[in-house]
Design a protein around this motif. Structure first.
Motif, PDB file in Angstrom:
ATOM      1  N   LYS A   1       0.813  -1.028  -0.072  1.00 27.37           N
ATOM      2  CA  LYS A   1       0.099  -0.010  -0.046  1.00 27.37           C
ATOM      3  C   LYS A   1       1.158   1.310  -0.194  1.00 27.37           C
ATOM      4  N   LYS A   2       0.533   2.436  -0.398  1.00 29.15           N
ATOM      5  CA  LYS A   2       1.095   3.449  -0.363  1.00 29.15           C
ATOM      6  C   LYS A   2       1.328   4.046   0.948  1.00 29.15           C
ATOM      7  N   PRO A   3       2.565   4.601   1.173  1.00 29.70           N
ATOM      8  CA  PRO A   3       2.937   5.073   2.558  1.00 29.70           C
ATOM      9  C   PRO A   3       1.836   5.979   3.032  1.00 29.70           C
ATOM     10  N   GLU A   4       1.435   5.796   4.255  1.00 26.16           N
ATOM     11  CA  GLU A   4       0.693   6.855   4.939  1.00 26.16           C
ATOM     12  C   GLU A   4       1.509   8.033   5.827  1.00 26.16           C
TER      13      GLU A   4
ATOM     14  N   GLU B   1       6.730   2.874  13.436  1.00 26.82           N
ATOM     15  CA  GLU B   1       7.873   2.376  14.433  1.00 26.82           C
ATOM     16  C   GLU B   1       9.245   2.583  13.483  1.00 26.82           C
ATOM     17  N   TRP B   2       8.887   2.815  12.279  1.00 28.84           N
ATOM     18  CA  TRP B   2      10.062   2.584  11.306  1.00 28.84           C
ATOM     19  C   TRP B   2      10.169   4.132  10.714  1.00 28.84           C
ATOM     20  N   SER B   3      11.478   4.638  10.683  1.00 28.86           N
ATOM     21  CA  SER B   3      11.572   5.688   9.383  1.00 28.86           C
ATOM     22  C   SER B   3      11.172   5.512   8.135  1.00 28.86           C
ATOM     23  N   ALA B   4      11.167   6.644   7.374  1.00 24.62           N
ATOM     24  CA  ALA B   4      10.727   6.502   5.871  1.00 24.62           C
ATOM     25  C   ALA B   4      11.371   5.748   5.239  1.00 24.62           C
ATOM     26  N   ALA B   5      12.738   5.918   5.356  1.00 25.61           N
ATOM     27  CA  ALA B   5      13.571   4.953   4.477  1.00 25.61           C
ATOM     28  C   ALA B   5      13.667   3.537   5.115  1.00 25.61           C
ATOM     29  N   GLN B   6      13.329   3.334   6.354  1.00 18.64           N
ATOM     30  CA  GLN B   6      13.495   1.939   6.804  1.00 18.64           C
ATOM     31  C   GLN B   6      12.046   1.155   6.303  1.00 18.64           C
ATOM     32  N   TYR B   7      10.962   2.150   6.216  1.00 17.96           N
ATOM     33  CA  TYR B   7       9.721   1.416   5.906  1.00 17.96           C
ATOM     34  C   TYR B   7       9.861   1.166   4.389  1.00 17.96           C
ATOM     35  N   GLU B   8      10.448   2.054   3.589  1.00 17.88           N
ATOM     36  CA  GLU B   8      10.568   1.697   2.211  1.00 17.88           C
ATOM     37  C   GLU B   8      11.251   0.585   1.861  1.00 17.88           C
ATOM     38  N   GLU B   9      12.476   0.192   2.469  1.00 21.14           N
ATOM     39  CA  GLU B   9      12.945  -1.076   2.678  1.00 21.14           C
ATOM     40  C   GLU B   9      12.309  -2.255   2.705  1.00 21.14           C
ATOM     41  N   LEU B  10      11.573  -2.076   3.922  1.00 19.18           N
ATOM     42  CA  LEU B  10      10.865  -3.151   4.433  1.00 19.18           C
ATOM     43  C   LEU B  10       9.631  -3.397   3.406  1.00 19.18           C
ATOM     44  N   GLN B  11       8.900  -2.691   2.913  1.00 22.09           N
ATOM     45  CA  GLN B  11       7.933  -2.716   2.028  1.00 22.09           C
ATOM     46  C   GLN B  11       8.578  -3.366   0.982  1.00 22.09           C
TER      47      GLN B  11
ATOM     48  N   LEU C   1      -0.063  -0.661  -7.768  1.00 25.72           N
ATOM     49  CA  LEU C   1       0.613  -0.477  -9.026  1.00 25.72           C
ATOM     50  C   LEU C   1      -0.008   0.846  -9.527  1.00 25.72           C
ATOM     51  N   GLN C   2      -1.285   0.984  -9.468  1.00 25.11           N
ATOM     52  CA  GLN C   2      -1.905   2.288  -9.970  1.00 25.11           C
ATOM     53  C   GLN C   2      -1.268   3.410  -9.144  1.00 25.11           C
ATOM     54  N   TRP C   3      -1.221   3.528  -7.762  1.00 25.42           N
ATOM     55  CA  TRP C   3      -0.257   4.498  -7.052  1.00 25.42           C
ATOM     56  C   TRP C   3       1.291   4.453  -7.748  1.00 25.42           C
ATOM     57  N   CYS C   4       1.824   3.587  -8.057  1.00 22.39           N
ATOM     58  CA  CYS C   4       3.036   3.752  -8.496  1.00 22.39           C
ATOM     59  C   CYS C   4       3.189   4.394  -9.911  1.00 22.39           C
ATOM     60  N   GLU C   5       2.031   4.456 -10.617  1.00 21.97           N
ATOM     61  CA  GLU C   5       2.157   5.204 -11.774  1.00 21.97           C
ATOM     62  C   GLU C   5       1.479   6.471 -11.775  1.00 21.97           C
ATOM     63  N   SER C   6       0.920   6.747 -10.824  1.00 23.44           N
ATOM     64  CA  SER C   6       0.449   8.091 -10.359  1.00 23.44           C
ATOM     65  C   SER C   6       1.233   8.902 -10.015  1.00 23.44           C
ATOM     66  N   GLU C   7       0.871  10.336 -10.030  1.00 24.27           N
ATOM     67  CA  GLU C   7       1.830  11.413  -9.736  1.00 24.27           C
ATOM     68  C   GLU C   7       1.948  12.014  -8.554  1.00 24.27           C
ATOM     69  N   ASP C   8       1.832  10.941  -7.527  1.00 22.16           N
ATOM     70  CA  ASP C   8       1.536  11.339  -6.189  1.00 22.16           C
ATOM     71  C   ASP C   8       3.185  11.817  -5.707  1.00 22.16           C
ATOM     72  N   SER C   9       3.237  12.971  -5.004  1.00 22.86           N
ATOM     73  CA  SER C   9       4.491  13.384  -4.637  1.00 22.86           C
ATOM     74  C   SER C   9       5.339  12.546  -3.632  1.00 22.86           C
ATOM     75  N   PHE C  10       6.157  11.579  -4.229  1.00 20.87           N
ATOM     76  CA  PHE C  10       6.826  10.613  -3.348  1.00 20.87           C
ATOM     77  C   PHE C  10       8.233  10.441  -3.898  1.00 20.87           C
ATOM     78  N   PHE C  11       8.988  10.623  -2.805  1.00 22.76           N
ATOM     79  CA  PHE C  11      10.434  10.574  -3.094  1.00 22.76           C
ATOM     80  C   PHE C  11      11.122   9.545  -2.332  1.00 22.76           C
ATOM     81  N   SER C  12      11.272   8.459  -3.247  1.00 22.21           N
ATOM     82  CA  SER C  12      11.824   6.953  -2.468  1.00 22.21           C
ATOM     83  C   SER C  12      13.503   7.466  -2.279  1.00 22.21           C
ATOM     84  N   HIS C  13      14.056   6.576  -1.446  1.00 27.07           N
ATOM     85  CA  HIS C  13      15.429   6.696  -1.203  1.00 27.07           C
ATOM     86  C   HIS C  13      16.395   5.814  -1.858  1.00 27.07           C
ATOM     87  N   GLY C  14      15.827   4.866  -2.169  1.00 23.76           N
ATOM     88  CA  GLY C  14      16.684   3.817  -3.190  1.00 23.76           C
ATOM     89  C   GLY C  14      17.710   3.543  -2.725  1.00 23.76           C
ATOM     90  N   ASN C  15      18.069   3.341  -1.274  1.00 26.92           N
ATOM     91  CA  ASN C  15      19.381   3.163  -0.709  1.00 26.92           C
ATOM     92  C   ASN C  15      19.614   1.737  -0.178  1.00 26.92           C
TER      93      ASN C  15
END
Length: 793
Positions: free
Chosen positions: A254-257, A263-273, A304-318
């Motif tokens: 699901k998209k990040p809320e 309990e996780w930071s944004a970068a940690q949650y993205e990696e766990l996701q 997948l629809q959220w991935c394609e959308s223009e939502d202002s989301f900046f992934s860390h990619g680390n």
């Protein structure tokens, strides 16, 4: 070490440790030189000291202090590969692991033991160490140690040690024979992996909570990782169902809320996701019912629809899973598509129907189009996404005409877009080859069989693109492209497109296919002479591999070498395509092509004869004697096959002779043309020489004039009727010896200097109606309006 003296044993261990931490002597002893540390370590290795120290552990079960000193010595010895090998042979791994949970107030026993196990796994035979640890006693010990550290370890050191134990457990779990389920370790690991996402009343996790510290974050990833390893053992599936693993993992899809406290930071949650979605790709195909009950398809498509959308989301990619996804959603899209691909390729109609009902085909085509428009720098990731989309569409549309109709012309357009890729990119190594294979697969699964799409593909010059791809002469594509061509040729409109195509140097499709046949036979080692003719009429299609392999009696359901040859090379497909083109009126073929075409035309007859020959040989090897009628039939078949080979060889000889005769005739024509050209040049040269002679020599000119006049007189009719009027045909005053008309204009001398070329002739007195005629003699004209001169007074 066998002497029951605590001080002696401890002193021995201290000496071994001093090999690695020797201090220089404070006072030098005269006449003696201290041995170097490297020498002592080498002698320890040669003497097998590590093996003896492992064996001494059995003597120290109740002496904790001595045991800790021995473990400390072994910890230093295990830094050497030689020592680790000796320790492995002494069963050090199982002996040390079985006592991990022994009482130890200092905590050194667990720390030093885990360090030794790490070194053994790294510096000796990993398989042997895993085998030593894959017993019930070791796993029960590891389980208790891990549970204690997980539930009661709060310090930084305890958490690190907990993660190390989990990594060792993960390595052991790779062994299918390890009793992970029997000791209850698997159930506990699944519980620990999912207690945050799925609420559980189990007392082990009641009130337990992970922090966002680095060690707890690493623990969560390690637990996801061990689930992937455990699910390879099929008995684990029921435990995964009981532990609601699918539901736990889907909570990350699901998209990040933004406003929810987690309990996780944004970068940690993205990696766990990303890690959770990657884990789902391995677990979900094994738990399809749970996946459907949790509305897995709907969640993934919404994500997948959220991935394609223009939502202002900046992934860390680390992270490893976030590679290429910094500042975009490519990583999330990439793993979502991998999950969908894994589910579609189960060929479960329940899952596939659910996906199609939710509009997956149209959604994926839209994603593909948007990817084309917004091409990012991460080219390799984009190519992987495109490949996965095409593979998913192929899995959904295969064998389903209504789904192919949904695929529609928009889907055909994206396939054509990929096929127009620059061929040079196939050598880039970025993934264009994989994308092309996915595209060819989608042509087979999404277009073939649906006539409107086939016609649209033909209208958009799709066959031309396939032939362009075939002309690249890359073996890895040829087989698949030819298979598609065979299927497309069932469409009656295809033949015109195939015959219309032209490649480099005006090459035709038939010529290209025959060239591929010759190349394939050369690689297979088929015997042909320099003209491409059949050498062995009994075995005209035999490859070098078939020559080397001896015929062996096989069961009726096993394909023979001759049958396998049909599937293992492209000759059968070339024969099928040319057969659909009727083998006649093929444009752009040379004599060599026709010679090869004779063999291709009889491919099926030759292959049938080859199979019957194998049958005959197998009967001989099995020492069976067919009845008289069967024997005659077999002999007749083999003779007929050989006769066909002879007939084709004879036809090839005639073609070659005819071509040789034609070449001779063409050569003679060329020589005749050269001779005529040379003769014409000689005549022109001789005419020029005569012309020069007439212009440079007055006597020659007069002689030529007389000959001309004589020829004119001799050509006239001698007898004239009475009262006839004679008209002269020559012009008086002309000094030329070439035929001339009524008017001759010589441009070499300007008219203003000589008064015109015909100024002295009678015709000059006449006014000619054409521009540029003879000049006329006229009086000087007066100047008009000239002012009068006034005499001076």
């Amino acid at each position: 070490m066998k002497i029951p003296n605590s001080e002696l044993r401890i002193q021995i261990c201290k000496c071994i440790v001093d090999f690695y931490h020797a201090e220089p002597l404070k006072k030098h002893i005269t006449g003696y030189q201290q041995a170097s540390s490297s020498y002592k370590i080498k002698m320890a290795e040669v003497g097998g000291l590590a093996k003896k120290m492992v064996q001494s552990l059995a003597l120290l079960e109740n002496q904790l202090v001595e045991k800790l000193w021995v473990l400390k010595a072994l910890q230093h010895l295990s830094t050497s590969e030689v020592n680790c090998t000796l320790m492995m042979k002494a069963q050090a791994a199982s002996g040390i692991c079985a006592h991990l949970n022994d009482p130890d107030p200092s905590g050194q026993l667990l720390f030093r033991s885990s360090e030794i196990l790490w070194n053994l796994l790294e510096k000796s035979s990993k398989e042997e160490i895993i085998q030593q640890l894959s017993n019930l006693e070791c796993l029960l010990t590891l389980k208790e140690v891990f549970k204690n550290l997980f539930m009661r370890g709060f310090s930084h050191y305890d958490r690190q040690l907990r993660n190390d134990i989990l990594v060792i457990t993960t390595i052991i779990a790779q062994n299918p024979g390890a009793p992970m389920i029997e000791c209850g370790f698997t159930r506990d690991l699944i519980l620990f992996a999912t207690f945050n996402e799925v609420k559980s009343q189990n007392p082990l996790v009641k009130g337990l909570k992970l922090s966002n510290s680095y060690e707890d974050f690493e623990l969560k990833k390690l637990l996801f990782n061990i689930i992937v390893i455990l699910c390879k053992d099929l008995p684990t599936i029921q435990l995964l169902i009981d532990g609601k693993v699918i539901l736990a993992l889907l909570t990350y899809v699901k998209k990040p809320e933004k406003h929810k406290t987690i309990e996780w930071s944004a970068a940690q949650y993205e990696e766990l996701q990303l890690h959770a979605i990657a884990t789902l790709s391995s677990v979900a195909p094994l738990l399809t019912e749970e996946y459907m009950l949790c509305q897995g398809n709907a969640r993934v498509l919404a994500f997948l629809q959220w991935c394609e959308s223009e939502d202002s989301f900046f992934s860390h990619g680390n992270s490893y899973h976030g590679t290429g996804g910094r500042g975009n959603k490519f990583a999330q899209m990439r793993y979502s598509l991998r999950l969908l691909r894994a589910m579609v390729y189960l060929e479960d109609e329940t899952i596939n129907n659910d996906l199609c009902e939710k509009g997956t085909i149209q959604q994926l085509i839209g994603v593909f189009k948007n990817i084309i428009k917004s091409h990012d720098k991460e080219e390799a990731i984009v190519l992987e996404i495109q490949s996965d989309i095409l593979l998913i569409l192929s899995g959904l549309c295969e064998h389903h005409i209504p789904r192919k109709e949904i695929f529609g012309t928009e889907g055909v357009d994206i396939i054509l877009h990929v096929m127009k890729t620059d061929p040079m990119k196939f050598q880039s190594g970025l993934g264009y080859n994989v994308l092309l294979f996915s595209t060819l697969d989608s042509i087979w699964c999404c277009i073939l069989g649906c006539y409107p799409l086939e016609d649209y593909f033909l209208e958009k010059e799709g066959i031309f693109l396939l032939l362009d791809l075939l002309a690249l002469n890359q073996k890895k594509f040829c087989n698949l492209v030819l298979g598609i061509m065979v299927e497309f040729c069932d469409n009656p409109k295809t033949t015109a497109h195939v015959n219309t195509w032209r490649g480099k140097k005006d090459q035709t499709a038939a010529s290209l296919l025959i060239k591929l046949w010759r190349k394939e036979e050369k690689e297979l080692g088929v015997k042909r002479d320099k003209h491409g003719m059949i050498i062995d009429t009994k075995k005209p299609l035999f490859t070098s591999f078939q020559e080397e392999q001896k015929i062996m009696p096989l069961p009726a359901n096993c394909p023979t070498i001759a049958i396998m040859d049909v599937a293992e090379n492209i000759r059968a497909k070339i024969y099928a395509v040319l057969g659909k083109l009727d083998f006649e009126n093929l444009p752009g073929l040379s004599a060599e092509d026709f010679v090869t075409l004779c063999i291709i035309h009889r491919y099926l007859d030759f292959k049938i004869g080859e199979i019957w020959n194998e049958i005959y040989e197998e009967i001989k090897l099995e020492k069976l004697r067919p009845v008289t009628t069967d024997k005659k039939i077999l002999e007749a078949i083999t003779t007929a096959s050989e006769n066909i080979g002879k007939m084709v060889a004879s036809l090839q000889s005639e073609m070659i002779e005819s071509q040789a005769h034609q070449d001779v005739q063409n050569e003679q024509k060329v020589y005749a043309k050269i001779q005529a050209t040379n003769k014409q040049r000689e005549l022109a040269s001789k005419s020029w020489e005569n012309f020069l002679a007439r212009t440079s020599n007055a006597k020659t000119l007069k002689k030529a004039k007389r000959l001309q006049e004589k020829a004119i007189e001799s050509s006239r009719y001698s007898g004239q009727p009475p009262n006839a009027i004679f008209h002269r045909t020559d012009i008086k005053g002309l000094n030329t010896t070439v035929p001339s008309g009524r008017v001759v204009t010589v441009e070499s001398t300007p008219a203003r200097l000589l008064g015109g070329p015909l100024a002295d002739t009678d015709i000059a007195l006449k006014k000619l109606p054409i521009r540029g005629g003879a000049l006329q003699r006229v009086r000087a004209a007066k100047t008009v309006n000239e002012p009068k001169k006034i005499a001076p007074t």
